[in-house]
Design a protein around this motif. Structure first.
Motif, PDB file in Angstrom:
ATOM      1  N   ASN A  43       1.234  -0.933   0.171  1.00  0.00           N
ATOM      2  CA  ASN A  43       0.038  -0.011  -0.150  1.00  0.00           C
ATOM      3  C   ASN A  43       1.007   1.303   0.203  1.00  0.00           C
ATOM      4  O   ASN A  43       0.126   2.353  -0.411  1.00  0.00           O
ATOM      5  CB  ASN A  43      -0.862   0.129   1.451  1.00  0.00           C
ATOM      6  CG  ASN A  43      -2.340   1.149   1.198  1.00  0.00           C
ATOM      7  OD1 ASN A  43      -2.596   1.501   0.214  1.00  0.00           O
ATOM      8  ND2 ASN A  43      -1.750   1.450   2.235  1.00  0.00           N
ATOM      9  N   ARG A  53      -6.257   3.311  -2.099  1.00  0.00           N
ATOM     10  CA  ARG A  53      -6.713   1.706  -2.201  1.00  0.00           C
ATOM     11  C   ARG A  53      -8.683   2.350  -1.310  1.00  0.00           C
ATOM     12  O   ARG A  53      -9.166   3.473  -1.164  1.00  0.00           O
ATOM     13  CB  ARG A  53      -6.148   2.023  -0.981  1.00  0.00           C
ATOM     14  CG  ARG A  53      -6.381   0.441   0.329  1.00  0.00           C
ATOM     15  CD  ARG A  53      -6.076   0.628   1.050  1.00  0.00           C
ATOM     16  NE  ARG A  53      -6.468   1.408   2.278  1.00  0.00           N
ATOM     17  CZ  ARG A  53      -7.881   0.645   3.013  1.00  0.00           C
ATOM     18  NH1 ARG A  53      -8.446   0.462   2.799  1.00  0.00           N
ATOM     19  NH2 ARG A  53      -8.573   1.379   3.764  1.00  0.00           N
ATOM     20  N   GLN A  55     -11.120  -0.236  -0.360  1.00  0.00           N
ATOM     21  CA  GLN A  55     -11.136  -1.542   0.597  1.00  0.00           C
ATOM     22  C   GLN A  55      -9.634  -2.381   0.320  1.00  0.00           C
ATOM     23  O   GLN A  55      -8.941  -2.012   0.429  1.00  0.00           O
ATOM     24  CB  GLN A  55     -12.513  -2.519   0.010  1.00  0.00           C
ATOM     25  CG  GLN A  55     -13.399  -2.317   0.321  1.00  0.00           C
ATOM     26  CD  GLN A  55     -14.714  -2.085   0.045  1.00  0.00           C
ATOM     27  OE1 GLN A  55     -14.989  -3.994  -0.654  1.00  0.00           O
ATOM     28  NE2 GLN A  55     -15.849  -1.265  -0.682  1.00  0.00           N
ATOM     29  N   ASN A  56      -9.930  -3.978  -0.031  1.00  0.00           N
ATOM     30  CA  ASN A  56      -8.176  -4.187  -0.072  1.00  0.00           C
ATOM     31  C   ASN A  56      -8.188  -4.469  -1.581  1.00  0.00           C
ATOM     32  O   ASN A  56      -7.127  -5.271  -2.116  1.00  0.00           O
ATOM     33  CB  ASN A  56      -8.927  -5.819   0.577  1.00  0.00           C
ATOM     34  CG  ASN A  56      -9.695  -6.453  -1.184  1.00  0.00           C
ATOM     35  OD1 ASN A  56     -10.124  -5.745  -2.301  1.00  0.00           O
ATOM     36  ND2 ASN A  56      -9.743  -7.984  -0.396  1.00  0.00           N
ATOM     37  N   ASP A 139     -12.473  -4.063   5.426  1.00  0.00           N
ATOM     38  CA  ASP A 139     -12.361  -4.766   4.815  1.00  0.00           C
ATOM     39  C   ASP A 139     -10.865  -3.989   3.974  1.00  0.00           C
ATOM     40  O   ASP A 139     -10.522  -3.329   3.058  1.00  0.00           O
ATOM     41  CB  ASP A 139     -13.295  -4.910   3.275  1.00  0.00           C
ATOM     42  CG  ASP A 139     -12.490  -5.975   2.433  1.00  0.00           C
ATOM     43  OD1 ASP A 139     -11.594  -6.784   2.694  1.00  0.00           O
ATOM     44  OD2 ASP A 139     -12.743  -6.057   1.600  1.00  0.00           O
ATOM     45  N   THR A 140      -9.840  -3.888   5.313  1.00  0.00           N
ATOM     46  CA  THR A 140      -8.527  -3.589   4.874  1.00  0.00           C
ATOM     47  C   THR A 140      -7.919  -4.443   5.908  1.00  0.00           C
ATOM     48  O   THR A 140      -8.077  -4.943   6.898  1.00  0.00           O
ATOM     49  CB  THR A 140      -9.070  -2.199   5.315  1.00  0.00           C
ATOM     50  OG1 THR A 140      -6.969  -1.896   5.506  1.00  0.00           O
ATOM     51  CG2 THR A 140      -8.775  -2.169   6.997  1.00  0.00           C
ATOM     52  N   HIS A 141      -6.428  -4.653   4.814  1.00  0.00           N
ATOM     53  CA  HIS A 141      -4.819  -5.623   5.221  1.00  0.00           C
ATOM     54  C   HIS A 141      -4.111  -4.655   5.328  1.00  0.00           C
ATOM     55  O   HIS A 141      -2.365  -5.237   5.959  1.00  0.00           O
ATOM     56  CB  HIS A 141      -4.907  -6.199   4.353  1.00  0.00           C
ATOM     57  CG  HIS A 141      -5.793  -7.808   3.872  1.00  0.00           C
ATOM     58  ND1 HIS A 141      -5.934  -8.984   5.087  1.00  0.00           N
ATOM     59  CD2 HIS A 141      -7.158  -7.776   3.889  1.00  0.00           C
ATOM     60  CE1 HIS A 141      -7.104  -9.819   4.399  1.00  0.00           C
ATOM     61  NE2 HIS A 141      -7.641  -8.544   3.509  1.00  0.00           N
ATOM     62  N   THR A 144      -5.097   1.236   9.146  1.00  0.00           N
ATOM     63  CA  THR A 144      -6.594   2.195   8.648  1.00  0.00           C
ATOM     64  C   THR A 144      -6.702   2.344   9.814  1.00  0.00           C
ATOM     65  O   THR A 144      -6.861   1.401  11.189  1.00  0.00           O
ATOM     66  CB  THR A 144      -7.354   1.336   8.314  1.00  0.00           C
ATOM     67  OG1 THR A 144      -6.521   0.773   6.602  1.00  0.00           O
ATOM     68  CG2 THR A 144      -8.594   2.169   7.615  1.00  0.00           C
ATOM     69  N   ASP A 173      -5.813   5.810   5.748  1.00  0.00           N
ATOM     70  CA  ASP A 173      -4.284   4.891   6.655  1.00  0.00           C
ATOM     71  C   ASP A 173      -2.905   5.811   6.907  1.00  0.00           C
ATOM     72  O   ASP A 173      -2.316   6.102   6.389  1.00  0.00           O
ATOM     73  CB  ASP A 173      -4.331   4.333   4.893  1.00  0.00           C
ATOM     74  CG  ASP A 173      -4.569   3.439   4.394  1.00  0.00           C
ATOM     75  OD1 ASP A 173      -6.132   2.590   4.850  1.00  0.00           O
ATOM     76  OD2 ASP A 173      -4.673   3.229   3.439  1.00  0.00           O
TER      77      ASP A 173
END
Length: 256
Positions: A43, A53, A55-56, A139-141, A144, A173
């Motif tokens: 990211n 970005r 979500q993913n 829905d974040t990896h 955030t 983020d």
């Protein structure tokens, strides 16, 4: 000796679609998935390379006949607010901002729906449900956070659990070189507060406090009046063919 290579991200191209910013134009995007243990690192690298970005997914424009979308980032350490920006800070001196995990609430969603119904009735997000909002937040990896802005109740202290009416939220983020403002929304009845401006100014101050250089604002779209506000935050850099370059400041400083 370990000869296993680190998997590289796979990039995909969307089909042409009507551009939401410029009439008569078609847009395409290149995108990849932000998942796995390297998601935060990817990211950072992709955002620094002009991606955004959602979500993913990390994406950037890949239009065939148009280059109007330009990534912009504010140089937080050199930023000096204009007179109108200082007035916005003064108008919001009664707000308290708190950083929260990327977890949705019914209070946030009610504010989100009020914002969409007032400002984006015909936009691509206009029919988002509570589940859609939850997915947008959760829905974040990557690293955030949600920043909530409330009107401080009389008698509440700085260290107290935040109380008061929630009037603005930023989904942000936390990156190695600054903050990236993914999405923000606010209560439209407080127009005079210029809450969109205030949230950007707050992110600039937070970035400076962290000792980091950049606040990423996403895309400025040349020819789209609703994106012109992004050029007001100077100095800033724009991602051009040769890399990040300082942009020329606007000739006027109009209020929101």
């Amino acid at each position: 000796m370990n000869t296993q290579t680190t998997p590289s991200p796979q990039f995909y191209l969307t089909a042409p679609a009507v551009c939401p910013y410029l009439p008569g134009e078609m847009e395409r995007k290149v995108f990849t998935h932000l998942v796995g243990p390297r998601a935060a690192e990817m990211n950072d690298l992709l955002t620094q390379g002009g991606f955004r970005r959602s979500q993913n997914i990390a994406y950037r424009p890949a239009c065939e006949a148009c280059r109007a979308c330009v990534s912009v980032r504010i140089l937080a350490g050199e930023f000096e607010p204009t007179r109108s920006m200082k007035r916005v800070v003064t108008a919001n001196r009664d707000l308290i901002a708190t950083i929260q995990p990327a977890q949705p609430s019914t209070e946030q969603f009610a504010l989100f729906r009020r914002y969409l119904d007032d400002r984006h009735q015909h936009g691509g997000m206009s029919d988002m449900s509570a589940l859609d909002y939850a997915i947008m937040v959760e829905d974040t990896h990557v690293n955030t956070r949600l920043i909530e802005y409330r009107i401080r109740e009389p008698g509440s202290g700085i260290s107290d659990q935040p109380k008061g009416e929630l009037i603005a939220v930023a989904l942000t983020d936390m990156m190695s070189d600054g903050l990236s403002m993914v999405y923000s929304f606010f209560n439209p009845k407080f127009d005079k507060r210029s809450l969109g401006t205030f949230m950007i100014l707050d992110h600039i101050n937070r970035t400076r406090t962290l000792g980091l250089p950049h606040v990423y604002l996403g895309y400025w779209v040349k020819g789209s009046s609703k994106m012109d506000y992004k050029t007001r935050y100077q100095p800033q850099e724009q991602l051009m063919a040769r890399g990040w370059e300082r942009s020329l400041p606007p000739t006027t400083d109009a209020d929101d």
